[in-house]
Write a protein that holds these residues in place. Structure first.
Motif, PDB file in Angstrom:
ATOM      1  N   LEU A 135     -14.747  74.426 -30.596  1.00  0.00           N
ATOM      2  CA  LEU A 135     -14.845  74.302 -32.162  1.00  0.00           C
ATOM      3  C   LEU A 135     -14.742  75.406 -32.927  1.00  0.00           C
ATOM      4  O   LEU A 135     -14.282  75.494 -33.376  1.00  0.00           O
ATOM      5  CB  LEU A 135     -15.665  72.911 -31.889  1.00  0.00           C
ATOM      6  N   ASP A 144     -19.694  65.932 -36.167  1.00  0.00           N
ATOM      7  CA  ASP A 144     -19.599  64.864 -35.022  1.00  0.00           C
ATOM      8  C   ASP A 144     -20.310  65.016 -33.374  1.00  0.00           C
ATOM      9  O   ASP A 144     -21.179  65.491 -34.044  1.00  0.00           O
ATOM     10  CB  ASP A 144     -18.174  65.341 -34.788  1.00  0.00           C
ATOM     11  N   LEU A 165      -5.784  69.805 -37.470  1.00  0.00           N
ATOM     12  CA  LEU A 165      -7.113  70.131 -38.441  1.00  0.00           C
ATOM     13  C   LEU A 165      -7.547  70.537 -39.692  1.00  0.00           C
ATOM     14  O   LEU A 165      -8.110  71.105 -40.580  1.00  0.00           O
ATOM     15  CB  LEU A 165      -7.687  68.815 -38.034  1.00  0.00           C
ATOM     16  N   ASP A 178      -5.520  66.270 -33.372  1.00  0.00           N
ATOM     17  CA  ASP A 178      -4.718  68.391 -33.209  1.00  0.00           C
ATOM     18  C   ASP A 178      -6.192  68.742 -33.584  1.00  0.00           C
ATOM     19  O   ASP A 178      -6.075  69.016 -35.102  1.00  0.00           O
ATOM     20  CB  ASP A 178      -3.421  68.451 -33.697  1.00  0.00           C
ATOM     21  N   THR A 179      -6.619  69.474 -33.463  1.00  0.00           N
ATOM     22  CA  THR A 179      -8.254  69.631 -34.337  1.00  0.00           C
ATOM     23  C   THR A 179      -8.026  70.835 -34.467  1.00  0.00           C
ATOM     24  O   THR A 179      -8.051  71.300 -35.606  1.00  0.00           O
ATOM     25  CB  THR A 179      -9.371  69.867 -32.979  1.00  0.00           C
ATOM     26  N   PHE A 185     -17.631  67.509 -28.577  1.00  0.00           N
ATOM     27  CA  PHE A 185     -16.767  68.926 -28.444  1.00  0.00           C
ATOM     28  C   PHE A 185     -17.738  70.390 -28.299  1.00  0.00           C
ATOM     29  O   PHE A 185     -19.233  69.829 -28.306  1.00  0.00           O
ATOM     30  CB  PHE A 185     -16.292  69.049 -30.150  1.00  0.00           C
ATOM     31  N   LEU A 203     -13.689  63.954 -36.825  1.00  0.00           N
ATOM     32  CA  LEU A 203     -13.304  64.681 -35.928  1.00  0.00           C
ATOM     33  C   LEU A 203     -12.751  64.693 -35.034  1.00  0.00           C
ATOM     34  O   LEU A 203     -11.510  64.548 -34.393  1.00  0.00           O
ATOM     35  CB  LEU A 203     -13.932  65.964 -35.536  1.00  0.00           C
ATOM     36  N   HIS A 204     -13.135  62.922 -33.768  1.00  0.00           N
ATOM     37  CA  HIS A 204     -13.274  63.110 -33.081  1.00  0.00           C
ATOM     38  C   HIS A 204     -12.198  62.266 -32.659  1.00  0.00           C
ATOM     39  O   HIS A 204     -11.336  60.956 -31.884  1.00  0.00           O
ATOM     40  CB  HIS A 204     -14.009  62.130 -32.001  1.00  0.00           C
ATOM     41  N   HIS A 248     -11.075  62.656 -28.948  1.00  0.00           N
ATOM     42  CA  HIS A 248     -12.014  63.540 -28.368  1.00  0.00           C
ATOM     43  C   HIS A 248     -12.832  63.085 -27.400  1.00  0.00           C
ATOM     44  O   HIS A 248     -13.627  61.996 -28.381  1.00  0.00           O
ATOM     45  CB  HIS A 248     -12.000  64.707 -29.255  1.00  0.00           C
TER      46      HIS A 248
END
Length: 202
Positions: free
Chosen positions: A164, A137, A119, A115-116, A159, A110-111, A156
């Motif tokens: 999140l 993560d 995603l 653009d989380t 998080f 994820l990191h 990133h």
């Protein structure tokens, strides 16, 4: 498209499973699977699959695993492991996916995605109703985990769970929960906690 990220992972792919961090992460699949209900006929998407840490553990429990990664070299290493029900898919999730899934899993990917929110929306769009996410993560850190963040494609520095969770809820997920899954030691001598976030698409 070749990016600093894919170059880094392509170069590292052949020895990826032997690196100290990979050796520490081998406990993740069992702990993730303990919190992810799967059925024998399920099709699972492994996002940022790499050399198959999660895919190879999940494959014996389900009908099919699609292993998605932007590094062709990493996926080649996974292909060479010879599991018949793992299909590797070289590409960007934002370019579309080859199917729909009962679960989306990910470990330490994820990191690397800027653009989380987008995603998580892509995960939701790719899931059948009732489908689940199980994502591992880093908790927010000071940038020291990777060291050379730019060269390794870090977007990133970990998080914050509340943030999140809000993004996951905006993407349509419910029953979102966080748990500590592992503390890993980096080569700088410091220890970093990892989380598992689970959720469900209604």
């Amino acid at each position: 498209m070749t990016t600093p990220t894919t170059t880094h992972f392509d170069t590292a792919a052949r020895d990826w499973d032997q690196r100290p961090m990979s050796q520490q992460l081998v406990v993740v699949p069992e702990r993730l699977l303990a919190q992810l209900p799967l059925q024998a006929n399920d099709h699972v998407l492994d996002f940022g699959a790499g050399t198959g840490l999660l895919s190879t553990a999940i494959a014996p429990k389900v009908a099919q695993v699609t292993a998605l990664d932007m590094s062709a070299a990493m996926l080649q290493v996974l292909d060479e492991k010879g599991l018949a029900n793992i299909t590797t898919h070289h590409g960007d999730i934002f370019d579309g996916l080859p199917g729909y899934y009962h679960a989306v899993v990910s470990c330490m990917a994820l990191h690397h995605v800027a653009d989380t929110a987008a995603l998580l929306r892509a995960f939701a769009a790719a899931l059948h109703h009732g489908g689940r996410i199980a994502l591992v993560d880093l908790y927010q850190e000071d940038g020291s985990f990777h060291g050379d963040n730019a060269a390794k494609g870090v977007q990133h520095l970990g998080f914050v769970p509340d943030h999140l969770q809000a993004l996951a809820e905006q993407a349509g997920f419910v029953d979102i929960a966080f748990s500590d899954i592992l503390h890993v030691q980096q080569s700088n001598g410091r220890t970093y906690p990892l989380f598992l976030m689970t959720g469900r698409k209604p």
